[in-house]
Design a protein around this motif. Structure first.
Motif, PDB file in Angstrom:
ATOM      1  N   VAL A 144       0.831  -1.198   0.000  1.00 48.26           N
ATOM      2  CA  VAL A 144       0.000   0.000   0.000  1.00 48.26           C
ATOM      3  C   VAL A 144       0.867   1.250   0.000  1.00 48.26           C
ATOM      4  O   VAL A 144       1.986   1.249   0.488  1.00 48.26           O
ATOM      5  CB  VAL A 144      -0.947   0.041   1.226  1.00 48.26           C
ATOM      6  N   ASP A 160      -3.106   5.396   0.728  1.00 53.63           N
ATOM      7  CA  ASP A 160      -4.060   4.293   0.896  1.00 53.63           C
ATOM      8  C   ASP A 160      -4.139   3.860   2.353  1.00 53.63           C
ATOM      9  O   ASP A 160      -5.217   3.559   2.866  1.00 53.63           O
ATOM     10  CB  ASP A 160      -3.662   3.105   0.034  1.00 53.63           C
ATOM     11  N   PHE A 161      -2.990   3.823   3.021  1.00 55.64           N
ATOM     12  CA  PHE A 161      -2.974   3.422   4.427  1.00 55.64           C
ATOM     13  C   PHE A 161      -3.732   4.429   5.293  1.00 55.64           C
ATOM     14  O   PHE A 161      -4.499   4.052   6.175  1.00 55.64           O
ATOM     15  CB  PHE A 161      -1.536   3.272   4.920  1.00 55.64           C
ATOM     16  N   MET A 171      -7.325   3.884   4.947  1.00 53.77           N
ATOM     17  CA  MET A 171      -7.772   2.735   5.743  1.00 53.77           C
ATOM     18  C   MET A 171      -7.926   3.109   7.217  1.00 53.77           C
ATOM     19  O   MET A 171      -8.780   2.558   7.905  1.00 53.77           O
ATOM     20  CB  MET A 171      -6.794   1.569   5.609  1.00 53.77           C
ATOM     21  N   TYR A 174       4.590  -0.043   0.954  1.00 55.15           N
ATOM     22  CA  TYR A 174       4.929  -0.878   2.105  1.00 55.15           C
ATOM     23  C   TYR A 174       3.986  -2.066   2.153  1.00 55.15           C
ATOM     24  O   TYR A 174       2.878  -2.013   1.632  1.00 55.15           O
ATOM     25  CB  TYR A 174       4.777  -0.075   3.402  1.00 55.15           C
ATOM     26  N   VAL A 197       1.266  -4.293   3.950  1.00 53.32           N
ATOM     27  CA  VAL A 197       0.174  -3.884   4.827  1.00 53.32           C
ATOM     28  C   VAL A 197       0.528  -4.160   6.281  1.00 53.32           C
ATOM     29  O   VAL A 197       0.184  -3.384   7.176  1.00 53.32           O
ATOM     30  CB  VAL A 197      -1.129  -4.628   4.439  1.00 53.32           C
ATOM     31  N   LEU A 208       4.592   1.447   9.258  1.00 52.56           N
ATOM     32  CA  LEU A 208       3.424   2.273   8.961  1.00 52.56           C
ATOM     33  C   LEU A 208       2.811   2.832  10.238  1.00 52.56           C
ATOM     34  O   LEU A 208       2.568   4.031  10.363  1.00 52.56           O
ATOM     35  CB  LEU A 208       2.388   1.463   8.179  1.00 52.56           C
ATOM     36  N   CYS A 245       3.307   6.749  11.707  1.00 50.56           N
ATOM     37  CA  CYS A 245       2.087   7.542  11.946  1.00 50.56           C
ATOM     38  C   CYS A 245       1.979   7.956  13.411  1.00 50.56           C
ATOM     39  O   CYS A 245       1.457   9.022  13.714  1.00 50.56           O
ATOM     40  CB  CYS A 245       0.850   6.754  11.533  1.00 50.56           C
TER      41      CYS A 245
END
Length: 127
Positions: A34, A38-39, A42, A98, A100, A105, A109
């Motif tokens: 992703v 996109d992450f 989600m 990366y 998922v 990730l 974040c």
């Protein structure tokens, strides 16, 4: 006899290696990858905030990835941007992708204040 035996071995070895590469490539392509945008989608981040803060979140995520993977760079892909002045169809840029399940990730974040509220319950730093 000797010339024929010498030529068959490398061909057979090359065929075996080619089959292994083909299997590895199929295994690699099965893993879903992703982009940061996109992450963040989600996670439930609004699209206008993704446009505004996604680049900075990506910088935090890539730093977390490098720290976890001995300085290696993540895979790259190309993405078309939204239309803007001078580029009515958008333009192509390189972005990182990366897995998922990559912990970088969530860790990246969690370190950025704009995306930290979206991953508060998901990320628990190591003690």
């Amino acid at each position: 006899m000797t010339s024929k035996a010498r030529t068959h071995r490398p061909r057979r070895t090359a065929a075996i290696l080619r089959d292994r590469r083909r299997e590895n490539r199929a295994q690699r392509d099965m893993i879903e990858r992703v982009k940061v945008s996109d992450f963040l989608t989600m996670l439930g981040m609004p699209e206008d905030e993704i446009d505004r803060y996604g680049s900075w979140a990506g910088k935090h995520i890539v730093n977390a990835y490098r720290a976890a993977n001995f300085g290696h760079e993540p895979r790259k892909t190309r993405k078309r941007t939204k239309p803007c002045k001078g580029y009515p169809a958008g333009r192509w840029i390189k972005v990182n992708v990366y897995r998922v399940s990559d912990p970088a990730l969530l860790a990246g974040c969690a370190t950025y204040k704009r995306t930290a509220p979206f991953v508060q319950g998901l990320y628990a730093p190591a003690a």
